[in-house]
Every structure is written in C-alpha cells, then in structure tokens.
Motif scaffolding. Structure first.
Motif, mmCIF file in Angstrom:
data_model
loop_
_atom_site.group_PDB
_atom_site.id
_atom_site.type_symbol
_atom_site.label_atom_id
_atom_site.label_comp_id
_atom_site.label_asym_id
_atom_site.label_seq_id
_atom_site.Cartn_x
_atom_site.Cartn_y
_atom_site.Cartn_z
ATOM 1 N N PRO A 69 39.701 36.292 -23.008
ATOM 2 C CA PRO A 69 40.864 35.916 -23.816
ATOM 3 C C PRO A 69 41.476 37.043 -24.636
ATOM 4 O O PRO A 69 42.516 36.849 -25.267
ATOM 5 N N LEU A 70 40.871 38.222 -24.630
ATOM 6 C CA LEU A 70 41.345 39.289 -25.503
ATOM 7 C C LEU A 70 42.541 40.031 -24.921
ATOM 8 O O LEU A 70 42.448 40.686 -23.881
ATOM 9 N N LEU A 71 43.667 39.930 -25.591
ATOM 10 C CA LEU A 71 44.863 40.671 -25.219
ATOM 11 C C LEU A 71 44.718 42.100 -25.730
ATOM 12 O O LEU A 71 44.620 42.330 -26.939
ATOM 13 N N GLN A 72 44.688 43.044 -24.812
ATOM 14 C CA GLN A 72 44.541 44.448 -25.180
ATOM 15 C C GLN A 72 45.912 45.086 -25.425
ATOM 16 O O GLN A 72 46.916 44.646 -24.869
ATOM 17 N N ALA A 73 45.949 46.133 -26.238
ATOM 18 C CA ALA A 73 47.212 46.780 -26.606
ATOM 19 C C ALA A 73 48.004 47.228 -25.385
ATOM 20 O O ALA A 73 49.230 47.101 -25.341
ATOM 21 N N GLN A 74 47.306 47.704 -24.346
ATOM 22 C CA GLN A 74 48.003 48.214 -23.170
ATOM 23 C C GLN A 74 48.664 47.119 -22.339
ATOM 24 O O GLN A 74 49.464 47.397 -21.461
ATOM 25 N N GLU A 75 48.358 45.848 -22.638
ATOM 26 C CA GLU A 75 48.962 44.729 -21.911
ATOM 27 C C GLU A 75 50.222 44.195 -22.574
ATOM 28 O O GLU A 75 50.923 43.370 -21.994
#
Length: 198
Positions: free
Chosen positions: A46-52
C-alpha cells in the motif's frame, strides 16, 4: 469489459471473503468476466513511493495491472471492514496507488491541480459492502458514517462514478450464522440490482 471486485480483509474465510465471493458469483452467473483481487492474498504493497507520484511515472507491474483493469472496469465492487471509520490501510494504499491521475481522473487544460478534476473511470456503477462491530445508531450518531462520504464523494464521485450503492452490515461480532447468510443474500441482491442489464 470485466467487473473488478476488490477485497480487503486479512483473514481467509472471513465474512468479508464470503461477501466478495457472493458478489462474484452473481456476476459470473450472468456470464460476466469478473476479476477478484484479494489485496492481502496478493501481497499488495500500500505504500505510495515518491517516484510514483508523477502522472507519467513508471509503475511496478502489479500496480500497473491494477491501473489498467480499474480504468476499463464495467463495474466495481469493494468489500472491506470498517476500521476506525476508514478502510484498512492496504485498501487506502490501493486507492493512493491505483486511482491515480491519468487513470481515474484528470485535471482540465489550464488547471494546475487546484480545481475540480474530471472523472475518467468507465464503470457505470460501484457497490461498497462494509462490515462493522459498531451498531448503526451509534455509528451515525457519534461518528456520522465517514465511510459513506469517503466512497461516494471523495473516491467514486471524484473519479466519475455517480451510481454508488453501499451497505454496512453490523454488528458482526454478535451475529449468528443465519444473520450472516441473510447478509450474503442481501449482498447478492444488491449486486444483482445495481448491475442489472438495461
């Protein structure tokens, strides 16, 4: 176009699993293509990463597959428990990562992101089925039923799905087998009615 069923409950064999399976069965009986995603079983991160975050970001294959599917879904069914007036974190993260700009909504030309976006989902309707251990009267009096606003207004309303039907089943912890069977039958009827062929 397939129907997309998204399930977020960590325990296999739960009432939520039975409700999701019931929704799938109704659609499959009509000859529809159904794709069930048990987010916990899939190990959805579930973790939205900065690069996404960028609209044109390169996405992990599982997230990209979910994006393609939800963008084309004919109808959507979401099944999850009410935890703290919110969906489980895994489902909130699915919303963050999958219902993204260019997939579920877009801002019109000249809008830098401060305005009201245009919804892009093709689904004609959505059904949200929740379970809770809080009695309905207390939920509405004390908490105001935040899941109603989250799904109808904040998520599906923004993404262009205006026909959203939701049902909360409570109180699960004190329910008996007959009550749970009735809830499953009610879910079947809700899905059948919502996605009735015109």
């Amino acid at each position: 176009m397939p129907y997309s069923v998204i399930l977020a409950h960590p325990r296999p064999g739960s009432l939520n699993h039975a409700l999701a399976q019931a929704a799938c069965a109704v659609l499959e009986e009509r000859g529809e293509e159904v794709r069930l995603h048990d987010l916990y079983a899939e190990g959805f991160d579930p973790l939205l990463q900065a690069q996404e975050v960028a609209r044109d970001a390169s996405l992990p294959s599982l997230v990209a597959a979910h994006c393609r599917e939800i963008a084309e879904a004919k109808g959507i069914v979401i099944v999850h428990p009410n935890w703290w007036g919110m969906p489980p974190a895994i489902l909130a993260g699915w919303v963050d990562r999958v219902l993204r700009p260019g997939v579920a909504y877009e801002f019109l030309e000249g809008d830098g992101g401060e305005g009201v976006p245009r919804g892009m989902l093709k689904a004609t309707a959505a059904v949200v089925v929740n379970t809770s251990n809080t009695a309905r009267e207390r939920e509405e009096r004390v908490f105001g039923d935040p899941l109603e606003r989250i799904w109808k207004d904040c998520v599906f309303g923004l993404c262009g799905v205006t026909n959203v039907r939701r049902r909360m089943f409570e109180t699960v912890v004190t329910s008996d087998a007959a009550t749970r069977r009735a809830w499953i039958a009610e879910t079947e009827a809700l899905v059948r009615d919502t996605f009735a062929t015109p």
